[in-house]
Design an enzyme around this catalytic site. Structure first.
Site, PDB file in Angstrom:
ATOM      1  N   HIS A  22       0.805  -1.226   0.000  1.00  0.00           N
ATOM      2  CA  HIS A  22       0.000   0.000   0.000  1.00  0.00           C
ATOM      3  C   HIS A  22       0.842   1.282   0.000  1.00  0.00           C
ATOM      4  O   HIS A  22       0.746   2.147   0.859  1.00  0.00           O
ATOM      5  CB  HIS A  22      -1.117  -0.007   1.048  1.00  0.00           C
ATOM      6  CG  HIS A  22      -0.745  -0.210   2.496  1.00  0.00           C
ATOM      7  ND1 HIS A  22       0.197   0.527   3.134  1.00  0.00           N
ATOM      8  CD2 HIS A  22      -1.262  -1.048   3.428  1.00  0.00           C
ATOM      9  CE1 HIS A  22       0.268   0.157   4.393  1.00  0.00           C
ATOM     10  NE2 HIS A  22      -0.599  -0.814   4.600  1.00  0.00           N
ATOM     11  N   HIS A  76      -5.908  -8.607  14.169  1.00  0.00           N
ATOM     12  CA  HIS A  76      -6.005  -7.382  13.355  1.00  0.00           C
ATOM     13  C   HIS A  76      -6.730  -7.748  12.066  1.00  0.00           C
ATOM     14  O   HIS A  76      -6.500  -8.819  11.494  1.00  0.00           O
ATOM     15  CB  HIS A  76      -4.578  -6.892  13.097  1.00  0.00           C
ATOM     16  CG  HIS A  76      -4.415  -5.692  12.241  1.00  0.00           C
ATOM     17  ND1 HIS A  76      -5.356  -4.705  12.105  1.00  0.00           N
ATOM     18  CD2 HIS A  76      -3.341  -5.290  11.481  1.00  0.00           C
ATOM     19  CE1 HIS A  76      -4.892  -3.757  11.299  1.00  0.00           C
ATOM     20  NE2 HIS A  76      -3.686  -4.091  10.908  1.00  0.00           N
ATOM     21  N   GLU A  78      -6.672  -6.104   9.046  1.00  0.00           N
ATOM     22  CA  GLU A  78      -6.127  -5.730   7.739  1.00  0.00           C
ATOM     23  C   GLU A  78      -5.899  -7.001   6.912  1.00  0.00           C
ATOM     24  O   GLU A  78      -5.473  -8.033   7.448  1.00  0.00           O
ATOM     25  CB  GLU A  78      -4.826  -4.918   7.906  1.00  0.00           C
ATOM     26  CG  GLU A  78      -4.450  -4.240   6.603  1.00  0.00           C
ATOM     27  CD  GLU A  78      -3.393  -3.149   6.719  1.00  0.00           C
ATOM     28  OE1 GLU A  78      -2.841  -2.938   7.807  1.00  0.00           O
ATOM     29  OE2 GLU A  78      -3.135  -2.504   5.675  1.00  0.00           O
ATOM     30  N   ASP A  80      -3.787  -8.348   5.065  1.00  0.00           N
ATOM     31  CA  ASP A  80      -2.553  -9.155   5.086  1.00  0.00           C
ATOM     32  C   ASP A  80      -2.558 -10.140   6.257  1.00  0.00           C
ATOM     33  O   ASP A  80      -1.794 -11.106   6.267  1.00  0.00           O
ATOM     34  CB  ASP A  80      -1.287  -8.278   5.117  1.00  0.00           C
ATOM     35  CG  ASP A  80      -1.296  -7.213   6.192  1.00  0.00           C
ATOM     36  OD1 ASP A  80      -2.374  -6.720   6.546  1.00  0.00           O
ATOM     37  OD2 ASP A  80      -0.204  -6.879   6.698  1.00  0.00           O
ATOM     38  N   HIS A 142      -1.917  -1.381  14.485  1.00  0.00           N
ATOM     39  CA  HIS A 142      -1.800  -0.359  13.482  1.00  0.00           C
ATOM     40  C   HIS A 142      -3.147   0.318  13.124  1.00  0.00           C
ATOM     41  O   HIS A 142      -3.191   1.458  12.648  1.00  0.00           O
ATOM     42  CB  HIS A 142      -1.174  -1.062  12.275  1.00  0.00           C
ATOM     43  CG  HIS A 142      -1.220  -0.466  10.952  1.00  0.00           C
ATOM     44  ND1 HIS A 142      -1.537  -1.155   9.814  1.00  0.00           N
ATOM     45  CD2 HIS A 142      -0.948   0.805  10.552  1.00  0.00           C
ATOM     46  CE1 HIS A 142      -1.462  -0.379   8.770  1.00  0.00           C
ATOM     47  NE2 HIS A 142      -1.104   0.821   9.171  1.00  0.00           N
ATOM     48  N   ASP A 161       1.317  -6.352  14.072  1.00  0.00           N
ATOM     49  CA  ASP A 161       2.144  -5.440  13.252  1.00  0.00           C
ATOM     50  C   ASP A 161       3.312  -4.842  14.048  1.00  0.00           C
ATOM     51  O   ASP A 161       4.361  -4.536  13.466  1.00  0.00           O
ATOM     52  CB  ASP A 161       1.285  -4.285  12.724  1.00  0.00           C
ATOM     53  CG  ASP A 161       0.563  -4.636  11.430  1.00  0.00           C
ATOM     54  OD1 ASP A 161       1.030  -5.529  10.706  1.00  0.00           O
ATOM     55  OD2 ASP A 161      -0.467  -3.999  11.145  1.00  0.00           O
ATOM     56  N   TYR A 189      10.160   0.193   8.475  1.00  0.00           N
ATOM     57  CA  TYR A 189       8.792  -0.221   8.810  1.00  0.00           C
ATOM     58  C   TYR A 189       8.182   0.754   9.823  1.00  0.00           C
ATOM     59  O   TYR A 189       7.050   1.204   9.669  1.00  0.00           O
ATOM     60  CB  TYR A 189       8.849  -1.638   9.376  1.00  0.00           C
ATOM     61  CG  TYR A 189       7.526  -2.261   9.733  1.00  0.00           C
ATOM     62  CD1 TYR A 189       6.840  -3.034   8.815  1.00  0.00           C
ATOM     63  CD2 TYR A 189       6.976  -2.096  10.995  1.00  0.00           C
ATOM     64  CE1 TYR A 189       5.640  -3.629   9.149  1.00  0.00           C
ATOM     65  CE2 TYR A 189       5.784  -2.683  11.338  1.00  0.00           C
ATOM     66  CZ  TYR A 189       5.117  -3.459  10.406  1.00  0.00           C
ATOM     67  OH  TYR A 189       3.923  -4.042  10.750  1.00  0.00           O
ATOM     68  N   HIS A 222       5.140  -9.729  10.788  1.00  0.00           N
ATOM     69  CA  HIS A 222       5.998  -9.497   9.613  1.00  0.00           C
ATOM     70  C   HIS A 222       7.449  -9.603  10.056  1.00  0.00           C
ATOM     71  O   HIS A 222       7.825  -9.034  11.087  1.00  0.00           O
ATOM     72  CB  HIS A 222       5.797  -8.085   9.043  1.00  0.00           C
ATOM     73  CG  HIS A 222       4.405  -7.796   8.562  1.00  0.00           C
ATOM     74  ND1 HIS A 222       3.851  -8.405   7.466  1.00  0.00           N
ATOM     75  CD2 HIS A 222       3.460  -6.937   9.032  1.00  0.00           C
ATOM     76  CE1 HIS A 222       2.620  -7.926   7.277  1.00  0.00           C
ATOM     77  NE2 HIS A 222       2.361  -7.040   8.217  1.00  0.00           N
TER      78      HIS A 222
HETATM   79 FE1  FEO Z   1      -1.857  -3.468   9.565  1.00  0.00          FE
HETATM   80 FE2  FEO Z   1       0.328  -5.984   8.612  1.00  0.00          FE
HETATM   81  O1  FEO Z   1      -1.277  -5.012   8.680  1.00  0.00           O
END
Ligand code: FEO
Length: 397
Positions: A22, A76, A78, A80, A142, A161, A189, A222
């Site tokens: 994104h 979360h 999102e 991903d 996040h 995140d 990041y 991540h």
């Molecule tokens: Fe806020 Fe890795 O997604």
């Protein structure tokens, strides 16, 4: 099979190819981590991005029959971390999904209103056997729905995140990845994902320190799992979130016929003469997310653009709009640029810097057509003023 701790497995996936997350250029890809805890009860922590659902399921199946999964924790919403939800729920039909109310609302919008999910407000902890999980909402780390899951018996934080990085690697742990890479991608990041929430990050770090909560492993969604240098990443988060200026400046510019570029180079030279490290970044050659990375620990941001059709160049509008959203704090700087006849761009650049409270030093510098020797000297002098202002701020503490 990757074992995080006895009975706790990494069941995520590495996305070696992704280069655009994104709007954040991920030069080194990323990973979508997910964890499986096998105790008297079995819990899966987080889904993965949709195209990787089968890989996540294959990793779960290597450890246990997916039908034996009792809980799925969605930290979360999102995509991903939630994209594989439908497929995983199909293969794990006996699992109860648990998330914050806000996460549930978002998941229902993304994946359909028929999903059955238990809010953590009803189930703030779950007992798995020898181990348990406590759910802690961390809004804006996040998204508003974000939470982390803490396993006190293993002193293990599933941080989603937070403490992550976009770095595809064969090593799954911090001690298996080159240290310079690790902190470079951790910083990038933080700059591109968490910087706007720095005041909240500071409060959270203070809360964790005050609570005396023991943490020996941080397992983010991540990048590598932190099991060796937790002090390194926690210390850096404290520093990044505090946004104290350092002796570094960034000069970012775009150019049409090199006039603004010569001004940028002169300003960078002046900054260096003033005793700061300086990064000169041409927006035709670099990505906005790399500028955000360089600004993370900088004390100054100077920005320049020529005028095109009564406006600043689009690539400068791009990076300045992006930085406005990230809200870097405590910067000084200066605006500059060349023009042919109308010359609106420099005022626009200065206004953009003002939008995220960059304190500008001296007068903005505008030059018609091309800078002469005197104008370049003025740019160098402006650079020295910027350097002096940063040093004064550093001295003030
Ligand atoms: Fe806020 Fe890795 O997604």
């Amino acid at each position: 099979m990757v074992i995080v701790k006895e009975g706790i497995y990494w069941v995520g996936t590495v996305d070696w190819s992704i280069r655009n997350f994104h709007g954040y250029v991920t030069h080194r890809g990323t990973s979508y981590n997910s964890y499986l805890v096998v105790d008297e009860k079995v819990a899966l922590i987080d889904f993965v991005k949709a195209p990787f659902a089968e890989e996540q399921l294959a990793r779960i199946s290597e450890v246990i029959d997916p039908k034996k999964v009792d809980y799925i924790v969605a930290n979360h919403a999102e995509p991903d971390h939630s994209g594989s939800i439908r497929r995983v729920m199909e293969v794990c039909p006996n699992a109860e999904v648990i998330a914050t109310e806000r996460c549930i609302n978002t998941l229902l919008k993304y994946y359909g209103g028929d999903l059955k999910i238990t809010p953590i407000e009803k189930k703030p902890t779950i007992k798995l056997g020898k181990r348990s999980l406590a759910f802690v909402p961390v809004p804006m780390a996040h998204w508003p729905d974000s939470m982390v899951s803490y396993m006190p018996e293993e002193k293990l934080l599933f941080s989603n995140d937070a403490f992550g990085q976009h770095l595809a690697s064969s090593g799954r742990f911090d001690d298996e990845v080159d240290e310079a890479e690790l902190f470079r991608h951790g910083a990038k990041y933080y700059a591109n994902i968490l910087l706007p929430y720095s005041p909240l990050v500071l409060k959270l770090l203070e809360r964790v320190a005050a609570s005396g909560l023991a943490i020996e492993v941080i397992a983010p969604d991540h990048g590598p799992v932190w099991r060796k240098d937790l002090a390194g990443i926690l210390g850096r988060y404290g520093r990044w979130a505090a946004q104290k200026p350092t002796d570094k400046a960034v000069v970012v510019y775009a150019t049409m016929w090199k006039s603004t570029e010569w001004m940028a180079r002169a300003m960078a030279e002046g900054i260096a003469e003033g005793g700061l490290q300086v990064k000169l970044m041409n927006m035709d050659e670099v990505h906005r997310s790399d500028v955000a990375f360089e600004i993370l620990e900088a004390g100054a941001l100077c920005a320049g653009s020529p005028t095109l059709n009564n406006n600043l160049l689009p690539q400068m509008a791009d990076v300045l709009t992006y930085l406005k959203g990230l809200r870097p704090a405590g910067l000084v700087g200066s605006a500059f640029g060349s023009f042919g006849w109308s010359g609106e761009s420099v005022k626009q650049v200065q206004d953009c810097l003002g939008d995220f409270k960059v304190e500008t030093v001296g007068e903005a510098i505008r030059v018609k057509h091309a800078p002469d020797r005197d104008t370049l000297a003025l740019c160098r002098q402006q650079g020295r003023l910027v350097a002096a202002a940063v040093k004064e701020r550093i001295a003030r503490g």
